[in-house]
Motif scaffolding. Structure first.
Motif, PDB file in Angstrom:
ATOM      1  N   VAL A  79     -36.361 -14.309  -2.656  1.00  0.00           N
ATOM      2  CA  VAL A  79     -36.538 -14.153  -4.106  1.00  0.00           C
ATOM      3  C   VAL A  79     -37.175 -12.804  -4.444  1.00  0.00           C
ATOM      4  N   VAL A  80     -38.380 -12.539  -3.968  1.00  0.00           N
ATOM      5  CA  VAL A  80     -39.003 -11.227  -4.128  1.00  0.00           C
ATOM      6  C   VAL A  80     -39.485 -10.767  -2.749  1.00  0.00           C
ATOM      7  N   GLU A  81     -39.482  -9.487  -2.529  1.00  0.00           N
ATOM      8  CA  GLU A  81     -39.788  -8.964  -1.198  1.00  0.00           C
ATOM      9  C   GLU A  81     -41.287  -8.754  -0.992  1.00  0.00           C
ATOM     10  N   TYR A  82     -42.075  -9.671  -1.510  1.00  0.00           N
ATOM     11  CA  TYR A  82     -43.527  -9.614  -1.353  1.00  0.00           C
ATOM     12  C   TYR A  82     -44.027 -10.990  -0.928  1.00  0.00           C
ATOM     13  N   HIS A  83     -45.010 -10.986  -0.055  1.00  0.00           N
ATOM     14  CA  HIS A  83     -45.689 -12.214   0.316  1.00  0.00           C
ATOM     15  C   HIS A  83     -46.850 -12.430  -0.650  1.00  0.00           C
ATOM     16  N   ASP A  84     -47.090 -13.675  -1.007  1.00  0.00           N
ATOM     17  CA  ASP A  84     -48.253 -14.052  -1.798  1.00  0.00           C
ATOM     18  C   ASP A  84     -49.245 -14.693  -0.829  1.00  0.00           C
ATOM     19  N   LEU A  85     -50.447 -14.138  -0.741  1.00  0.00           N
ATOM     20  CA  LEU A  85     -51.397 -14.611   0.263  1.00  0.00           C
ATOM     21  C   LEU A  85     -51.823 -16.050   0.021  1.00  0.00           C
ATOM     22  N   SER A  86     -51.797 -16.513  -1.219  1.00  0.00           N
ATOM     23  CA  SER A  86     -52.123 -17.917  -1.478  1.00  0.00           C
ATOM     24  C   SER A  86     -51.019 -18.829  -0.934  1.00  0.00           C
ATOM     25  N   THR A  87     -49.765 -18.381  -1.047  1.00  0.00           N
ATOM     26  CA  THR A  87     -48.649 -19.142  -0.493  1.00  0.00           C
ATOM     27  C   THR A  87     -48.667 -19.077   1.026  1.00  0.00           C
ATOM     28  N   LEU A  88     -48.948 -17.911   1.562  1.00  0.00           N
ATOM     29  CA  LEU A  88     -49.037 -17.741   3.012  1.00  0.00           C
ATOM     30  C   LEU A  88     -50.135 -18.636   3.587  1.00  0.00           C
ATOM     31  N   ALA A  89     -51.285 -18.670   2.914  1.00  0.00           N
ATOM     32  CA  ALA A  89     -52.383 -19.524   3.367  1.00  0.00           C
ATOM     33  C   ALA A  89     -51.998 -20.993   3.293  1.00  0.00           C
ATOM     34  N   ALA A  90     -51.303 -21.384   2.208  1.00  0.00           N
ATOM     35  CA  ALA A  90     -50.872 -22.767   2.067  1.00  0.00           C
ATOM     36  C   ALA A  90     -49.947 -23.165   3.205  1.00  0.00           C
ATOM     37  N   ALA A  91     -49.086 -22.244   3.626  1.00  0.00           N
ATOM     38  CA  ALA A  91     -48.194 -22.527   4.747  1.00  0.00           C
ATOM     39  C   ALA A  91     -48.962 -22.729   6.043  1.00  0.00           C
ATOM     40  N   GLU A  94     -41.235 -20.959  -8.863  1.00  0.00           N
ATOM     41  CA  GLU A  94     -39.941 -20.888  -8.180  1.00  0.00           C
ATOM     42  C   GLU A  94     -40.047 -20.037  -6.918  1.00  0.00           C
ATOM     43  N   VAL A  95     -40.733 -18.913  -7.036  1.00  0.00           N
ATOM     44  CA  VAL A  95     -40.926 -18.045  -5.872  1.00  0.00           C
ATOM     45  C   VAL A  95     -41.737 -18.770  -4.810  1.00  0.00           C
ATOM     46  N   ARG A  96     -42.778 -19.471  -5.238  1.00  0.00           N
ATOM     47  CA  ARG A  96     -43.650 -20.170  -4.283  1.00  0.00           C
ATOM     48  C   ARG A  96     -42.878 -21.239  -3.514  1.00  0.00           C
ATOM     49  N   ARG A  97     -42.070 -22.033  -4.212  1.00  0.00           N
ATOM     50  CA  ARG A  97     -41.296 -23.091  -3.539  1.00  0.00           C
ATOM     51  C   ARG A  97     -40.341 -22.500  -2.513  1.00  0.00           C
ATOM     52  N   ALA A  98     -39.642 -21.449  -2.918  1.00  0.00           N
ATOM     53  CA  ALA A  98     -38.666 -20.842  -2.005  1.00  0.00           C
ATOM     54  C   ALA A  98     -39.351 -20.249  -0.782  1.00  0.00           C
ATOM     55  N   GLN A  99     -40.490 -19.639  -0.985  1.00  0.00           N
ATOM     56  CA  GLN A  99     -41.158 -18.999   0.142  1.00  0.00           C
ATOM     57  C   GLN A  99     -41.852 -20.012   1.050  1.00  0.00           C
ATOM     58  N   LEU A 100     -42.384 -21.087   0.485  1.00  0.00           N
ATOM     59  CA  LEU A 100     -42.961 -22.132   1.339  1.00  0.00           C
ATOM     60  C   LEU A 100     -41.896 -22.736   2.254  1.00  0.00           C
ATOM     61  N   TRP A 141     -39.226 -21.261   3.260  1.00  0.00           N
ATOM     62  CA  TRP A 141     -38.872 -20.210   4.216  1.00  0.00           C
ATOM     63  C   TRP A 141     -39.914 -20.103   5.329  1.00  0.00           C
ATOM     64  N   TYR A 142     -41.185 -20.242   4.973  1.00  0.00           N
ATOM     65  CA  TYR A 142     -42.249 -20.187   5.983  1.00  0.00           C
ATOM     66  C   TYR A 142     -42.138 -21.350   6.975  1.00  0.00           C
ATOM     67  N   THR A 143     -41.671 -22.495   6.492  1.00  0.00           N
ATOM     68  CA  THR A 143     -41.479 -23.635   7.391  1.00  0.00           C
ATOM     69  C   THR A 143     -40.506 -23.289   8.510  1.00  0.00           C
ATOM     70  N   ASP A 144     -39.491 -22.501   8.169  1.00  0.00           N
ATOM     71  CA  ASP A 144     -38.497 -22.100   9.161  1.00  0.00           C
ATOM     72  C   ASP A 144     -38.909 -20.844   9.946  1.00  0.00           C
ATOM     73  N   ASN A 145     -39.991 -20.196   9.505  1.00  0.00           N
ATOM     74  CA  ASN A 145     -40.420 -18.947  10.138  1.00  0.00           C
ATOM     75  C   ASN A 145     -41.930 -18.950  10.373  1.00  0.00           C
ATOM     76  N   PRO A 146     -42.434 -19.860  11.188  1.00  0.00           N
ATOM     77  CA  PRO A 146     -43.883 -19.953  11.393  1.00  0.00           C
ATOM     78  C   PRO A 146     -44.485 -18.699  12.021  1.00  0.00           C
ATOM     79  N   ASP A 147     -43.691 -17.938  12.771  1.00  0.00           N
ATOM     80  CA  ASP A 147     -44.228 -16.709  13.365  1.00  0.00           C
ATOM     81  C   ASP A 147     -44.595 -15.678  12.303  1.00  0.00           C
ATOM     82  N   ILE A 148     -43.888 -15.704  11.176  1.00  0.00           N
ATOM     83  CA  ILE A 148     -44.203 -14.773  10.097  1.00  0.00           C
ATOM     84  C   ILE A 148     -45.498 -15.181   9.411  1.00  0.00           C
TER      85      ILE A 148
END
Length: 315
Positions: A144-156, A276-282, A284-291
């Protein structure tokens, strides 16, 4: 002689876009030939540096250059009077496009002058946002956007970060400016860090997409250092304008801005909700735990500041 161009490839969109660089067209000859090298920011600076005293050439971003591009780059380095470049490491992507390497190959009528400019990043307006370069492939970006949100990253990673408070915004900004100053000092670049002592959204559209106010100031400073007239070319349109990040209320309070908070991104002029961005990125993080792991490690110091919001709020 210009390097040979494959006639079949002349219709390619990339060649047309960089037609001067590839020798399909020749720019108007002026007093100086100026090359600007770097990431996506370089083109905005080039546009601002244009003038009746400078021939500027649109060059592909360094991360898009290939071995086939090297003869064309060599041609322009040999012709260039002024090279303006971000700090690019030697043999970047296996090519001789590092700042020191390109500077050493300058020609030009004046023997060639190199001016280093920083990669402009400032987190004090968008404290949540981060860039992560995964070790397995540095080009991978979130959806969706080419930026990580640290709150979303932490939630993952199983953590809930507290809401922002102005004191935390200012702490993140201070750390961001300190890092920019450090990079300016190491490479001896033109200074831009002072522009962020009084932040405003006109300065940055995202954490790494400066607005015209930054490009105007930087272009003027480059011109002065080069001994050129400080007059800056105004393109009459906003530069790096495709993406605008949401504006947090705590950021507005921290800098006493008149702007209203927003709960959406603007992508190509279309609003995209933060949720919407948060849902899509969460997902995506499920499929990419190394990121997730790479992001938590890379941005640990900022995460510690963001966690501190809870302590500040409780006082």
């Amino acid at each position: 002689m210009r390097p040979d161009v494959d006639p079949v490839a002349e219709a390619d969109g990339r060649l047309r876009h960089y037609s001067d660089f590839y020798g399909l067209t020749e720019p108007v000859a002026r007093e100086r030939v100026v090359l600007v090298l770097g990431n996506c920011q370089a083109e905005s600076l080039r546009i601002m540096l244009q003038g009746d005293d400078a021939t500027t050439v649109r060059v592909p971003p360094v991360h898009e250059l290939t071995a086939r591009d090297m003869p064309f780059l060599e041609r322009w380095l040999e012709a260039a009077d002024l090279l303006v470049s971000q700090p690019v490491r030697d043999d970047y992507h296996g090519l001789p496009v590092g700042l020191r390497q390109t500077s050493a190959r300058l020609g030009g009528r004046r023997g060639g002058l190199t001016i280093a400019v920083p990669v402009v990043r400032f987190a004090g307006l968008y404290p949540w946002h981060a860039i992560v370069r995964p070790p397995r492939d540095a080009s991978i970006v979130p959806p969706v956007v080419e930026y990580h949100d640290l709150s979303t990253l932490a939630a993952a990673a199983g953590e809930t970060l507290p809401p922002l408070v102005p004191a935390t915004v200012r702490a993140v900004a201070e750390a961001s400016i300190d890092e920019l100053r450090r990079r300016e000092s190491i490479w001896g670049t033109v200074v831009v860090s002072d522009l962020f002592e009084r932040p405003g959204f006109e300065l940055m559209r995202t954490m790494n997409h400066p607005g015209n106010a930054v490009w105007t100031a930087l272009a003027e400073r480059v011109r002065r250092r080069a001994g050129m007239r400080p007059t800056v070319h105004d393109p009459g349109r906003p530069l790096l304008d495709a993406v605008h990040a949401p504006r947090d209320a705590a950021v507005i309070d921290a800098w006493s801005l008149a702007d209203e908070p927003t709960d959406h991104w603007l992508v190509g002029g279309a609003a995209v909700a933060v949720d919407e961005v948060r849902r899509a990125q969460l997902a995506w993080y499920t499929d990419n735990p190394d990121i997730v792991a790479a992001g938590i490690a890379r941005h640990g110091s900022t995460l510690r500041l963001l966690r501190h919001s809870a302590v500040v709020r409780s006082r």
